[in-house]
Design an enzyme around this catalytic site. Structure first.
Site: not given
Length: 444
Positions: A376, A401
């Site tokens: 992330s 991600k």
């Protein structure tokens, strides 16, 4: 209302560093919740330009004409609030159709799903061809409808789940801020979530109050992330906020004692290498919370003062957190005008290029450590530094991600989380699913 969240995943083929030049809406669509949520989800907020100083007619009481202007503005605010107030008698069919419309206009099929405008239209016709007898049945239909998309991040939220999310606090004083359009353009900030018996609530801040200034600085026009950052400070210190109660209520200055619960995610030490002839600054960043940027800058400066000639930034096992914190940390190392990340989505508001506005804070050589649990916001930082030839990546391929979710409130207080965009690296590589390949698996 809508909250923007993000998860990161972008496919990338291993590429050696290139060190030359880097490479119609419905009414519901305007109801915006502040961007929030951590765990595996992350913030995605873009800072707005600095606002003007405190000289503003709305804070002054002068001539009768200006008073009339304020009264008219209040009436406009009242109409604005009436438009945003959910209808009490929304039918079950209308709630289901509202969720359908959100997906129809905003959902980003990032290559793995069975979604198409044609099949989605047919689904609406099938669902609404019969009467929906209860609200729980409507919610069950929405859950199945979203599940059919095959996207693990697109899901339904009960009213209780949405209410809990709305009160997520990154301010340190127990409030959650909401950006709403102002009467003359720009945005105003209102208190959306208020933690009962929290510092702000105990000091007299009320749900729906507009935040006008923080420690004497006019905040109208600033983003919720900026103002939340201004509210932060050491635990048990005080911050002065000026609020307007309601649309036409009095303006009050309130002193609030911070009770900040976030802990520093930064750990650092000085290492000696080459038989003690070289000093290396090692910094471990565990997550991207509201303290990450400030504490990273403090650590870097202290290590520089101790003689560090280059730095190791350890992002291993860092699953992300506040994406905006990651973006601001990446900017500390990049030259003015260099791209941090691109956002891509069907909606034009998710099609952005995020660049660095100023010269770098730090120019010393940098190594970034990554592994398969680097995800992330961590991947955004790693990709930005790598693609701009600012750092060498060492370790394992990252998690992969990089999706952006938006949380929309439905007219009965429930909500839907919908994937609306994704992040693309400065070299236009898609992180989602594939992650980022490091330059080296171990130190050369």
């Amino acid at each position: 209302m809508r909250i923007v969240l993000c998860n990161t995943s972008l496919k990338q083929t291993p590429t050696p560093p290139l060190c030359s030049s880097p490479p119609s809406r419905h009414a519901w669509h305007h109801k915006t919740l502040i961007r929030t949520l951590s765990s595996v989800l992350s913030f995605a907020l873009i800072l707005s330009p600095p606002s003007l100083s405190l000289e503003s007619p709305i804070l002054q009481t002068t001539s009768p004409s200006s008073g009339q202007f304020e009264l008219e503005e209040c009436r406009e605010d009242e109409r604005e609030e009436e438009l945003e107030t959910p209808p009490d008698l929304a039918s079950n069919e209308e709630i289901v159709d509202e969720a359908w419309q959100i997906v129809n206009e905003s959902f980003l099929d990032y290559g793995r799903h069975r979604w198409s405008p044609e099949t989605w239209l047919q689904k609406r016709e099938d669902i609404l061809s019969t009467s929906i007898q209860s609200r729980s049945k409507a919610h069950s239909i929405i859950e199945r409808m979203l599940s059919s998309l095959g996207d693990p991040y697109t899901r339904f939220l009960t009213p209780a789940e949405l209410s809990k999310m709305a009160k997520y606090d990154i301010s340190g004083i127990g409030i959650n801020l909401r950006e709403i359009p102002g009467n003359k353009g720009g945005v105003k900030l209102k208190v959306l979530g208020l933690i009962l018996d929290g510092p702000a609530h105990s000091a007299g801040v009320k749900q729906g109050d507009e935040i006008l200034s923080v420690n004497g600085v006019d905040v109208r026009g600033k983003s919720a992330f900026e103002v939340s950052s201004m509210l932060q400070g050491p635990n048990e210190t005080f911050v002065n906020i000026q609020v307007k109660h309601g649309n036409c209520g009095p303006i009050q200055s309130i002193e609030v004692q911070r009770q900040f619960v976030a802990r520093t995610p930064v750990f650092y030490r000085l290492e000696q290498v080459d038989n003690g002839s070289t000093s290396v600054g090692y910094i471990r960043l565990k997550e991207f919370n509201a303290l990450a940027r400030k504490d990273l800058v403090t650590a870097m400066k202290r290590l520089q003062d101790l003689g560090a000639s280059y730095f190791i930034l350890d992002l291993r096992d860092n699953l992300g957190g506040l994406v905006q914190a990651g973006i601001e940390i990446a900017k500390l190392f990049l030259n003015q005008g260099e791209t941090v990340i691109y956002t891509v989505g069907r909606d034009p508001q998710y099609q952005n290029t995020i660049t660095t506005e100023a010269a770098p804070f730090f120019t010393a050589p940098l190594i970034v450590l990554v592994n398969n649990r680097t995800a992330s916001a961590s991947e955004i930082v790693a990709a930005a530094l790598h693609d701009n030839c600012r750092a060498v990546l060492v370790g394992e391929r990252t998690f992969g991600k990089g999706l952006i979710q938006s949380v929309f409130e439905l007219n009965d207080g429930s909500g839907v989380v919908v994937t609306v965009g994704k992040y693309v690296t400065p070299r236009h590589m898609d992180i989602n699913g594939g992650g980022i390949e490091p330059d080296f698996q171990s130190f050369p």
